[in-house]
Structures are given as structure tokens and as C-alpha cells.
Scaffold this motif. Structure first.
Motif, PDB file in Angstrom:
ATOM      1  N   MET A  60      47.400  39.116  46.450  1.00 45.68           N
ATOM      2  CA  MET A  60      48.570  40.009  46.430  1.00 45.68           C
ATOM      3  C   MET A  60      48.272  41.373  45.812  1.00 45.68           C
ATOM      4  O   MET A  60      49.190  42.081  45.408  1.00 45.68           O
ATOM      5  N   GLU A  61      47.027  41.766  45.750  1.00 43.37           N
ATOM      6  CA  GLU A  61      46.683  43.141  45.376  1.00 43.37           C
ATOM      7  C   GLU A  61      46.266  43.860  46.653  1.00 43.37           C
ATOM      8  O   GLU A  61      45.264  43.511  47.278  1.00 43.37           O
ATOM      9  N   HIS A  62      47.047  44.875  47.058  1.00 42.18           N
ATOM     10  CA  HIS A  62      46.912  45.494  48.370  1.00 42.18           C
ATOM     11  C   HIS A  62      46.215  46.856  48.249  1.00 42.18           C
ATOM     12  O   HIS A  62      46.688  47.738  47.526  1.00 42.18           O
ATOM     13  N   ILE A  63      45.121  47.024  48.983  1.00 37.03           N
ATOM     14  CA  ILE A  63      44.319  48.243  48.907  1.00 37.03           C
ATOM     15  C   ILE A  63      44.187  48.848  50.304  1.00 37.03           C
ATOM     16  O   ILE A  63      43.807  48.156  51.253  1.00 37.03           O
ATOM     17  N   CYS A  83      55.571  52.910  55.389  1.00 35.17           N
ATOM     18  CA  CYS A  83      56.887  52.702  56.004  1.00 35.17           C
ATOM     19  C   CYS A  83      57.133  51.203  56.104  1.00 35.17           C
ATOM     20  O   CYS A  83      56.226  50.439  56.445  1.00 35.17           O
ATOM     21  N   SER A  84      58.362  50.768  55.788  1.00 40.24           N
ATOM     22  CA  SER A  84      58.705  49.347  55.896  1.00 40.24           C
ATOM     23  C   SER A  84      59.603  49.129  57.102  1.00 40.24           C
ATOM     24  O   SER A  84      60.296  50.041  57.563  1.00 40.24           O
ATOM     25  N   LYS A 110      53.917  49.294  45.835  1.00 37.42           N
ATOM     26  CA  LYS A 110      54.787  49.789  46.911  1.00 37.42           C
ATOM     27  C   LYS A 110      55.133  48.695  47.920  1.00 37.42           C
ATOM     28  O   LYS A 110      56.215  48.699  48.499  1.00 37.42           O
ATOM     29  N   LEU A 111      54.233  47.753  48.120  1.00 39.38           N
ATOM     30  CA  LEU A 111      54.468  46.669  49.081  1.00 39.38           C
ATOM     31  C   LEU A 111      54.916  45.432  48.305  1.00 39.38           C
ATOM     32  O   LEU A 111      54.250  44.404  48.298  1.00 39.38           O
ATOM     33  N   HIS A 117      57.621  43.737  56.468  1.00 44.30           N
ATOM     34  CA  HIS A 117      56.457  44.185  57.226  1.00 44.30           C
ATOM     35  C   HIS A 117      56.269  45.674  56.970  1.00 44.30           C
ATOM     36  O   HIS A 117      57.241  46.441  56.982  1.00 44.30           O
ATOM     37  N   TYR A 118      55.021  46.089  56.777  1.00 43.37           N
ATOM     38  CA  TYR A 118      54.728  47.467  56.416  1.00 43.37           C
ATOM     39  C   TYR A 118      53.669  48.054  57.350  1.00 43.37           C
ATOM     40  O   TYR A 118      52.883  47.339  57.962  1.00 43.37           O
ATOM     41  N   MET A 119      53.673  49.397  57.419  1.00 44.64           N
ATOM     42  CA  MET A 119      52.575  50.141  58.034  1.00 44.64           C
ATOM     43  C   MET A 119      52.225  51.290  57.102  1.00 44.64           C
ATOM     44  O   MET A 119      53.068  51.774  56.338  1.00 44.64           O
ATOM     45  N   ALA A 120      50.983  51.712  57.163  1.00 44.43           N
ATOM     46  CA  ALA A 120      50.526  52.863  56.385  1.00 44.43           C
ATOM     47  C   ALA A 120      49.881  53.858  57.331  1.00 44.43           C
ATOM     48  O   ALA A 120      49.432  53.508  58.435  1.00 44.43           O
TER      49      ALA A 120
END
Length: 299
Positions: A60-63, A83-84, A110-111, A117-120
Motif C-alpha cells: 500500500m505504498e504507491h510510487i 484523478c479519481s 493521495k490514493l 480507481h485512479y489515473m496519473a
């Protein structure tokens, strides 16, 4: 001075100034016009867009990682937005507004909704120049994170092993409290050191579990991984080994072997003596019978 300039739109959407031949070559005004035209065109040149924009996640650490596009100047910076699916709005990540090539962006804070669901997206920029945005694929924290192994220990309990898991605040639960509310299982691989025989076992996640029906006094090695019904991306731990019950001390083993050897030797000697005496007795009996026969039946 700038009245002679007229604006035109190019196919790239950049404004380009057209200047009459008379003004261009008309002394001082012409020089200023050429300079302005040069600066204006420089603004319209795009930087190469970043490539390989992706989000990787471990416990759960998002890079977010990216690569500069081919030909990107060394003095270019990069900015990141997310963006979510629930808000549908791109927002700049404050601590990732001016990254340099080779740097990453930590999106953990942030997530923070594991079900969303997310996009970067990322783009390059420098003074008067920007690139197009490059987007990542869709990312859901709950299903896309990789679950690292728990910290644990094993100890013997006769014909079983006791498995103890470290505090649940560590591992995948450390960065997100929502994870604690989900149903988790433990995947175990149990291997007998003596001959390599092994079996797999699933147990509900709790701090202490018992692995039963093992052989007493035998060493087993255990590896553990997390598992949930929605996330199978897990990494197994290294093996931890323990005896189900304490093995016999080495000197005791030698003593037992010595006693067994001595007992075997005594048995061998007794049996040998009995056999030898039996043979002697039979020979004496045969001679005695022969003597009686000669007495009773003289020639």
C-alpha cells in the motif's frame, strides 16, 4: 510599433506572427519584429512527452515512475497530476510539481481510498516550453498493490508448531487503515527438513495459529504469505525453521548407540557359546553311543 503584426493560428494551435516585408526590412522596426517572431516561435516548440508513466505499489505504498522522452533537455522539470473515478478532476500533486529526471513521486497519501480507481499523468516543462501529458493506466490500490510477507516466528509444541504473526499495524496495514477491515488469510508452505516432504495450508489471519498433526522431535520449515479474496498479488516470506519438540542431545544419542552395540555383542557371544556347547555335547553323545554299541555287540 506592433501595429503591423497580425495573428494567425497554426495547425499546432500556436500563435505565429506574420510581418510585412516592408516592416521586416525597414530598419529598427524590422529588427524588433524579427526578435519578437523568434521568441514567439520558441514558445510554441513542445518538449518531448514523458514515457513509461506507471504506478507501482508494495504494501500500500504507491510510487509513480516515469522516463524522460527522447531528446528531453537536461534542465527540464516534470509535474504530476492525479484523478479519481469519483471526482473526475485532475489535481496537481504539491510535492511533485517540479521533479527532475530520475526522481519518483510518492502518491501514498493521495490514493488513500483503496476501493477507488485512479489515473496519473506527467508532463515535462521549462521556461516557455511544455510537453503533452502522458497518462498511466488505471490503478486501484486494493487489487493492484503487492502484498509483502508478514514478520513471524515459529516454535515447537510437541507434535505441532505455533505460528506467531507480528502486530497487524505493520506490513500492508501500515499505510491504510481500510485494509484492516478486510478478510485476510495466510498461505503457508510447510516443509519437513529431513526428507523434503511438504504440504500447503490456509489459515485465517490472526496473531497466533497452530500447525497440527506433525511428527514429534522433527524439524519443519515454514514460509508465509498474505492472501485475500480480491488480491492475489503476494510475496512469500523466507523460511523459518523449528523442531516440534526438542531433539535428543548429541551425547545421549551416542550413549544409546553405545549401549545398543554392547547389547548386540553380548547377545552374539551368548548365542555363539550356546551353539559351541551344543556341538560339543552332540560329539560326546555320539562317542558314548558308539562305545555302548561296541560293548553290547562285540565283533
Amino acid at each position: 510599433m506592433f501595429s503591423a503584426l497580425t495573428q494567425q493560428q497554426t495547425s499546432s494551435g500556436c500563435s505565429v506572427s506574420s510581418v510585412s516585408r516592408q516592416n521586416v526590412y525597414g530598419g529598427t522596426m524590422g529588427l524588433w519584429t524579427l526578435l519578437l517572431l523568434h521568441l514567439h516561435l520558441a514558445v510554441c516548440v513542445s518538449l518531448p512527452a514523458p514515457s513509461n508513466v506507471s504506478i507501482s505499489s508494495y504494501n500500500m505504498e504507491h510510487i509513480l515512475r516515469f522516463s524522460p522522452g527522447p531528446g528531453t533537455p537536461s534542465d527540464a522539470y516534470f509535474t504530476v497530476q492525479i484523478c479519481s473515478s469519483r471526482k473526475h478532476q485532475w489535481k496537481t500533486v504539491p510535492w511533485c510539481e517540479a521533479l527532475m529526471a530520475g526522481q519518483t513521486c510518492n502518491l501514498t497519501n493521495k490514493l488513500n481510498d483503496v476501493f477507488d480507481h485512479y489515473m496519473a499523468q506527467a508532463r515535462a516543462f521549462r521556461t516557455n516550453q511544455t510537453s503533452k501529458w502522458t497518462k498511466s493506466r488505471e490503478f486501484q490500490p486494493l487489487t493492484d498493490t503487492v502484498l509483502g510477507p508478514p514478520e513471524f516466528s515459529v516454535s515447537g509444541c510437541g507434535n505441532c508448531l505455533i505460528l506467531q504473526i507480528r502486530d497487524a499495524s505493520e506490513g500492508p496495514f501500515e499505510h491504510n487503515s481500510q485494509m484492516k477491515d478486510l478478510f485476510w488469510e495466510l498461505d503457508l508452505n510447510v516443509k519437513r527438513t529431513r526428507d523434503g516432504a511438504e504440504f500447503k495450508l490456509k489459515l485465517p489471519y490472526k496473531h497466533e495459529s497452530v500447525i497440527s498433526y506433525l511428527q514429534p522431535g522433527v524439524e519443519y520449515c515454514v514460509s508465509v504469505s498474505f492472501r485475500s479474496i480480491i488480491n492475489h498479488n503476494s510475496v512469500a516470506s523466507e523460511q523459518r525453521c523449528a523442531f516440534t519438540s526438542p531433539p535428543p542431545p548429541q551425547h545421549t544419542l551416542f550413549l544409546v548407540l553405545g549401549l545398543f552395540g554392547a547389547f548386540t555383542l553380548v547377545v552374539f557371544l551368548v548365542v555363539g557359546r550356546v551353539i559351541f556347547r551344543s556341538k560339543v555335547s552332540l560329539e560326546l553323545l555320539r562317542r558314548h553311543l558308539s562305545r555302548l554299541k561296541s560293548i553290547m555287540c562285540p565283533a
